[in-house]
Design a protein around this motif. Structure first.
Motif, PDB file in Angstrom:
ATOM      1  N   SER A   4       0.851  -1.187   0.000  1.00 12.40           N
ATOM      2  CA  SER A   4       0.000   0.000   0.000  1.00 12.40           C
ATOM      3  C   SER A   4       0.884   1.234   0.000  1.00 12.40           C
ATOM      4  CB  SER A   4      -0.929   0.007   1.216  1.00 12.40           C
ATOM      5  OG  SER A   4      -0.176   0.007   2.424  1.00 12.40           O
ATOM      6  N   ARG A  44      -4.470   7.900  -0.651  1.00  8.02           N
ATOM      7  CA  ARG A  44      -4.070   6.510  -0.428  1.00  8.02           C
ATOM      8  C   ARG A  44      -4.427   5.578  -1.583  1.00  8.02           C
ATOM      9  NH1 ARG A  44      -2.579   5.599   4.776  1.00  8.02           N
ATOM     10  NH2 ARG A  44      -2.977   7.351   6.176  1.00  8.02           N
ATOM     11  N   LYS A  46      -4.819   1.713  -1.094  1.00  9.42           N
ATOM     12  CA  LYS A  46      -4.807   0.749   0.005  1.00  9.42           C
ATOM     13  C   LYS A  46      -4.376  -0.650  -0.401  1.00  9.42           C
ATOM     14  CE  LYS A  46      -8.267   3.389   2.433  1.00  9.42           C
ATOM     15  NZ  LYS A  46      -9.651   3.492   2.869  1.00  9.42           N
ATOM     16  N   HIS A  96       4.078  -0.928   3.405  1.00  8.44           N
ATOM     17  CA  HIS A  96       3.429   0.371   3.211  1.00  8.44           C
ATOM     18  C   HIS A  96       4.545   1.359   2.896  1.00  8.44           C
ATOM     19  CE1 HIS A  96       0.452   3.490   3.434  1.00  8.44           C
ATOM     20  NE2 HIS A  96       1.203   4.157   4.291  1.00  8.44           N
TER      21      HIS A  96
END
Length: 112
Positions: A4, A44, A46, A96
């Motif tokens: 992500s 974002r 995700k 991430h």
């Protein structure tokens, strides 16, 4: 697990929405595009891997199309795109990869 990302425009202190982000995997000497997403209103993406696609060990690259974002902000950015390459050694972890962005600079780190 998965991959992500999010983008924070640190010059204005808010998320960068509407930025195209591509995910690629290095296979030999060539990059294979896995997926392209666009950051949401919170900046974002995700889930960069397609549903059902497993994260594997390897070298990945996120490519952020920042020129379009700068143009929408009425800015002339120095970097028309930003590429972040990173290595997955343990496919059981989540990766991430945030991007902190300004028109004349950027930084990244491994987030949680």
């Amino acid at each position: 697990m998965g991959i992500s990302t999010h983008i924070l425009d640190t010059a204005v202190g808010r998320p960068a929405s509407g930025v195209a982000v591509g995910l690629s995997l290095l296979e030999g000497e060539e990059w294979r595009t896995l997926r392209t997403e666009t950051t949401d209103a919170d900046g974002r993406c995700k889930a960069m891997l397609a549903e059902g696609e497993a994260l594997t060990v390897g070298v990945y690259r996120l490519r952020f199309a920042t020129a379009t974002y700068y143009e929408a902000q009425g800015l002339s950015g120095l970097y028309p795109f930003v590429e972040i390459a990173f290595e997955v050694r343990d496919a059981g972890q989540h990766f991430h990869i945030p991007l902190l962005l300004t028109a004349n600079g950027y930084t990244t780190y491994r987030g949680s």
